[in-house]
Motif scaffolding. Structure first.
Motif, short mmCIF file in Angstrom:
data_model
loop_
_atom_site.label_atom_id
_atom_site.label_comp_id
_atom_site.label_asym_id
_atom_site.label_seq_id
_atom_site.Cartn_x
_atom_site.Cartn_y
_atom_site.Cartn_z
N LEU A 247 45.44 29.58 41.72
CA LEU A 247 45.03 28.92 42.95
C LEU A 247 43.93 29.72 43.65
CD1 LEU A 247 45.54 26.58 44.89
CD2 LEU A 247 47.28 27.99 46.00
N CYS A 248 44.08 31.05 43.71
CA CYS A 248 43.03 31.90 44.30
C CYS A 248 41.74 31.77 43.50
CB CYS A 248 43.47 33.36 44.31
SG CYS A 248 44.73 33.73 45.51
N ALA A 249 41.83 31.72 42.19
CA ALA A 249 40.65 31.61 41.34
C ALA A 249 39.92 30.30 41.63
CB ALA A 249 41.03 31.70 39.87
N PHE B 136 37.36 36.11 47.99
CA PHE B 136 37.00 37.06 46.94
C PHE B 136 37.97 38.24 46.94
CE2 PHE B 136 34.75 40.94 45.75
CZ PHE B 136 34.31 40.62 44.47
N LEU B 137 38.21 38.81 48.12
CA LEU B 137 39.14 39.94 48.21
C LEU B 137 40.55 39.53 47.82
CD1 LEU B 137 37.91 41.69 51.46
CD2 LEU B 137 37.64 42.48 49.10
N LEU B 138 40.97 38.34 48.25
CA LEU B 138 42.30 37.85 47.88
C LEU B 138 42.41 37.69 46.37
CD1 LEU B 138 45.02 36.78 48.94
CD2 LEU B 138 43.98 34.52 48.99
N PHE B 139 41.37 37.19 45.74
CA PHE B 139 41.36 37.03 44.29
C PHE B 139 41.44 38.38 43.58
CE2 PHE B 139 39.14 36.99 40.24
CZ PHE B 139 39.88 36.04 39.56
N VAL B 140 40.65 39.35 44.04
CA VAL B 140 40.65 40.67 43.40
C VAL B 140 42.03 41.32 43.51
CG1 VAL B 140 39.72 43.01 43.56
CG2 VAL B 140 38.18 41.05 43.62
N PHE B 141 42.62 41.29 44.71
CA PHE B 141 43.94 41.89 44.88
C PHE B 141 45.01 41.14 44.07
CE2 PHE B 141 42.20 43.51 49.07
CZ PHE B 141 41.97 44.79 48.56
N LEU C 119 44.60 42.12 40.38
CA LEU C 119 45.15 43.45 40.11
C LEU C 119 46.67 43.44 40.13
CD1 LEU C 119 42.64 45.64 42.13
CD2 LEU C 119 42.78 45.37 39.65
N ARG C 120 47.25 42.67 41.04
CA ARG C 120 48.71 42.58 41.10
C ARG C 120 49.28 41.94 39.83
NH1 ARG C 120 52.64 39.18 45.07
NH2 ARG C 120 54.55 40.03 44.20
N VAL C 121 48.67 40.83 39.42
CA VAL C 121 49.12 40.16 38.19
C VAL C 121 48.90 41.07 36.99
CG1 VAL C 121 48.70 38.21 36.64
CG2 VAL C 121 48.84 37.84 39.09
N GLY C 122 47.80 41.78 36.97
CA GLY C 122 47.54 42.72 35.88
C GLY C 122 48.61 43.77 35.76
N VAL C 123 49.07 44.28 36.89
CA VAL C 123 50.14 45.28 36.87
C VAL C 123 51.46 44.63 36.47
CG1 VAL C 123 51.50 46.82 38.33
CG2 VAL C 123 49.02 46.83 38.49
N ASP C 124 51.76 43.46 37.06
CA ASP C 124 53.02 42.77 36.75
C ASP C 124 53.11 42.37 35.28
OD1 ASP C 124 53.84 42.99 39.35
OD2 ASP C 124 53.40 40.90 39.89
N VAL D 62 38.91 39.28 33.93
CA VAL D 62 39.34 38.52 35.10
C VAL D 62 38.51 38.93 36.32
CG1 VAL D 62 41.28 38.12 36.65
CG2 VAL D 62 41.66 38.18 34.19
N LEU D 63 38.29 40.21 36.50
CA LEU D 63 37.51 40.68 37.64
C LEU D 63 36.03 40.30 37.52
CD1 LEU D 63 39.18 44.15 38.21
CD2 LEU D 63 39.51 42.06 39.52
N LEU D 64 35.51 40.30 36.32
CA LEU D 64 34.11 39.92 36.12
C LEU D 64 33.89 38.44 36.42
CD1 LEU D 64 31.27 40.77 35.08
CD2 LEU D 64 32.04 40.04 32.82
N ALA D 65 34.88 37.63 36.14
CA ALA D 65 34.74 36.18 36.33
C ALA D 65 34.48 35.80 37.78
CB ALA D 65 35.98 35.47 35.83
N CYS D 66 34.91 36.61 38.72
CA CYS D 66 34.78 36.22 40.12
C CYS D 66 33.38 36.44 40.67
CB CYS D 66 35.82 36.91 40.99
SG CYS D 66 35.62 38.67 41.16
#
Length: 105
Positions: free
Chosen positions: A14-16, A54-59, A62-67, A79-83
């Protein structure tokens, strides 16, 4: 629609989508209006909205990446490059996030 709000990958999708649409509006509508017609009001409105998304998407990424225990060199950097690329987050959702969410549920 319910899975978009209940799972971390769904919230990232949804953020994306929101971040991607705000970038497209900013780049293809607001900036041409500002420089082509001298109407800077849409840039003034969309700029902070896009920045927040943008900041919401980045955070969220990163959260999903860790999870999900993504390896940075394999998934997270993509994922980060796509934004920062127009249509990048929309393609990311189509190519990667949808598949990850279907595997998780």
């Amino acid at each position: 629609m319910k899975t978009l709000l209940t799972t971390t990958i769904g919230r990232l999708r949804l953020c994306a989508f929101l971040e991607g649409v705000s970038l497209l509006i900013l780049v293809f509508v607001a900036v041409p209006l500002k420089y082509g017609f001298g109407l800077p009001s849409l840039v003034s409105a969309m700029g902070p909205i896009h920045g927040a998304l943008f900041l919401l998407f980045v955070f969220s990424a990163l959260r999903v990446g860790v999870d999900q225990r993504w390896k940075f060199r394999e998934t997270t950097w993509k994922v980060l490059l796509a934004c920062i690329i127009p249509f990048g987050t929309l393609y990311l959702d189509y190519a990667l996030l949808r598949k990850l969410q279907s595997r998780a549920t």
